[in-house]
Design an enzyme around this catalytic site. Sequence first.
Site, PDB file in Angstrom:
ATOM      1  N   GLN A 104       0.831  -1.299  -0.055  1.00 17.08           N
ATOM      2  CA  GLN A 104      -0.164   0.098  -0.026  1.00 17.08           C
ATOM      3  C   GLN A 104       0.941   1.335   0.064  1.00 17.08           C
ATOM      4  O   GLN A 104       0.368   2.361  -0.038  1.00 17.08           O
ATOM      5  CB  GLN A 104      -0.862  -0.026   1.231  1.00 17.08           C
ATOM      6  CG  GLN A 104      -1.987  -1.043   1.372  1.00 17.08           C
ATOM      7  CD  GLN A 104      -2.466  -1.328   2.566  1.00 17.08           C
ATOM      8  OE1 GLN A 104      -3.637  -0.614   2.697  1.00 17.08           O
ATOM      9  NE2 GLN A 104      -1.980  -2.060   3.543  1.00 17.08           N
ATOM     10  N   ASP A 107       6.273   4.543  -1.179  1.00 18.54           N
ATOM     11  CA  ASP A 107       7.795   4.895  -0.863  1.00 18.54           C
ATOM     12  C   ASP A 107       8.865   4.324  -2.034  1.00 18.54           C
ATOM     13  O   ASP A 107      10.140   4.784  -1.746  1.00 18.54           O
ATOM     14  CB  ASP A 107       8.088   4.946   0.471  1.00 18.54           C
ATOM     15  CG  ASP A 107       7.906   3.758   1.062  1.00 18.54           C
ATOM     16  OD1 ASP A 107       7.542   3.415   2.184  1.00 18.54           O
ATOM     17  OD2 ASP A 107       8.029   2.676   0.381  1.00 18.54           O
ATOM     18  N   HIS A 124      -1.383   1.397  -4.230  1.00 13.54           N
ATOM     19  CA  HIS A 124      -1.842   2.839  -4.042  1.00 13.54           C
ATOM     20  C   HIS A 124      -0.956   3.600  -4.937  1.00 13.54           C
ATOM     21  O   HIS A 124      -0.885   4.913  -4.573  1.00 13.54           O
ATOM     22  CB  HIS A 124      -1.786   3.246  -2.541  1.00 13.54           C
ATOM     23  CG  HIS A 124      -3.002   2.582  -2.126  1.00 13.54           C
ATOM     24  ND1 HIS A 124      -2.959   2.384  -0.495  1.00 13.54           N
ATOM     25  CD2 HIS A 124      -4.289   2.084  -2.351  1.00 13.54           C
ATOM     26  CE1 HIS A 124      -4.003   1.851  -0.257  1.00 13.54           C
ATOM     27  NE2 HIS A 124      -4.830   1.623  -1.103  1.00 13.54           N
ATOM     28  N   CYS A 135      -2.358  16.240 -20.485  1.00  5.04           N
ATOM     29  CA  CYS A 135      -1.950  15.249 -21.827  1.00  5.04           C
ATOM     30  C   CYS A 135      -1.426  13.773 -21.233  1.00  5.04           C
ATOM     31  O   CYS A 135      -1.079  13.061 -22.142  1.00  5.04           O
ATOM     32  CB  CYS A 135      -0.875  15.807 -22.508  1.00  5.04           C
ATOM     33  SG  CYS A 135       0.591  16.000 -21.637  1.00  5.04           S
ATOM     34  N   CYS A 156       2.889  20.416 -22.178  1.00  5.54           N
ATOM     35  CA  CYS A 156       1.541  21.191 -22.734  1.00  5.54           C
ATOM     36  C   CYS A 156       1.269  22.117 -21.614  1.00  5.54           C
ATOM     37  O   CYS A 156       0.102  22.716 -21.665  1.00  5.54           O
ATOM     38  CB  CYS A 156       0.422  20.034 -22.577  1.00  5.54           C
ATOM     39  SG  CYS A 156      -0.231  19.371 -21.133  1.00  5.54           S
ATOM     40  N   GLY A 193       2.389  -4.313   8.976  1.00  3.80           N
ATOM     41  CA  GLY A 193       2.415  -2.925   9.487  1.00  3.80           C
ATOM     42  C   GLY A 193       1.244  -2.356   8.723  1.00  3.80           C
ATOM     43  O   GLY A 193       1.627  -1.125   7.993  1.00  3.80           O
ATOM     44  N   ASN A 219       2.723  -6.630  13.640  1.00  4.77           N
ATOM     45  CA  ASN A 219       2.387  -5.477  13.738  1.00  4.77           C
ATOM     46  C   ASN A 219       2.362  -5.191  15.302  1.00  4.77           C
ATOM     47  O   ASN A 219       2.166  -6.089  16.303  1.00  4.77           O
ATOM     48  CB  ASN A 219       0.817  -5.170  13.319  1.00  4.77           C
ATOM     49  CG  ASN A 219       0.330  -3.836  13.474  1.00  4.77           C
ATOM     50  OD1 ASN A 219       0.759  -2.912  14.336  1.00  4.77           O
ATOM     51  ND2 ASN A 219      -0.353  -3.295  12.451  1.00  4.77           N
ATOM     52  N   GLU A 221       0.527  -3.557  17.234  1.00 10.01           N
ATOM     53  CA  GLU A 221      -0.675  -3.512  17.770  1.00 10.01           C
ATOM     54  C   GLU A 221      -1.738  -4.350  16.887  1.00 10.01           C
ATOM     55  O   GLU A 221      -1.219  -4.420  15.700  1.00 10.01           O
ATOM     56  CB  GLU A 221      -1.235  -1.901  17.501  1.00 10.01           C
ATOM     57  CG  GLU A 221      -0.311  -0.934  18.137  1.00 10.01           C
ATOM     58  CD  GLU A 221      -0.387  -0.898  19.690  1.00 10.01           C
ATOM     59  OE1 GLU A 221       0.695  -0.569  20.328  1.00 10.01           O
ATOM     60  OE2 GLU A 221      -1.337  -1.357  20.381  1.00 10.01           O
ATOM     61  N   ALA A 238       8.387  -4.433  12.687  1.00 11.55           N
ATOM     62  CA  ALA A 238       8.588  -5.356  11.498  1.00 11.55           C
ATOM     63  C   ALA A 238      10.357  -5.987  11.579  1.00 11.55           C
ATOM     64  O   ALA A 238      10.292  -6.964  11.283  1.00 11.55           O
ATOM     65  CB  ALA A 238       8.161  -4.264  10.423  1.00 11.55           C
TER      66      ALA A 238
END
Length: 251
Positions: A104, A107, A124, A135, A156, A193, A219, A221, A238
Amino acid sequence: MDFAEKIEKCIAVIKKAPAAGAAFTGAGISVESGIPPFRGAGGLWNKVDPSFIELSRFQREPEACWSKIRELFYNHWDKAEPNRAHILLAEMVRAGYIKGIITQNIDCLHQRAGINHDLVHEFHGTLDALVCLKCSAQYKPERELIEQNLPTCPKCGGVLKPDFVFFSEGIPQEAFECSFQLAMNCSWMLVIGTTGEIMPACEIPRQAKLHGATIIEINPEPSALTGSVTDIYLPGKASVVMDAIAKGLDF
Ligand code: APR
């Protein structure tokens, strides 16, 4: 089952799997590279109104939105380096344990860790491209382009938009198809994560599970996946948990 027993179980799943696995990553895997997450502790959306990456607002006020996009994404992106978790995932791909990464994240840290871009499905989109809204020409996010108050197309004069998915924008077709294809054909999936809250991305681990994959979640949490989709939940950062798993693999 204590943490060490869970790690043992993961290693057995990975080693005994009839086919390779996959990884599904979220913002949490890049936290140790200095890139803040969106939610939870230190989350960007706790401090900033996310409307600057809402498509309709960008079309109305591109200059104001670009100022936030530079400040919150581009200004620290090129200083970020892959961390131990990215590097170990790349090792697992090289060793044949993992056949693809669905991320997701925008980076490019999986690619910077050495994973071939064909094996990284950017659900993403990416920071590493700009697209002209007039264009459709594509450009690399060179400094002289993104440092303009309002980045415009050299061809353009149209407004340039970073090629990541804005709110109310569709998922890139190829990334969508490749991601679900991989999810439905992996023996296990490492979910690292993510809050597991954002549709349709959060459907990917669910589809993997429906097609028989063992879901291993890393994770600090619990997430929206932990109590319903995850088979083995490994609480922790991680890089720390990936180190523990990697110690039991042959590479
Ligand atoms: N290691 C692993 N996980 C971590 C770490 C760490 N060191 N630090 C935080 N996390 C976890 C948090 O507990 C949380 O579950 O990472 C997750 C970050 O959640 P989000 O910021 O919501 O990230 P993500 O789930 O990837 O967001 C999905 O939301 O705003 C959109 O497009 C954006 O791709 C993003 C999507």
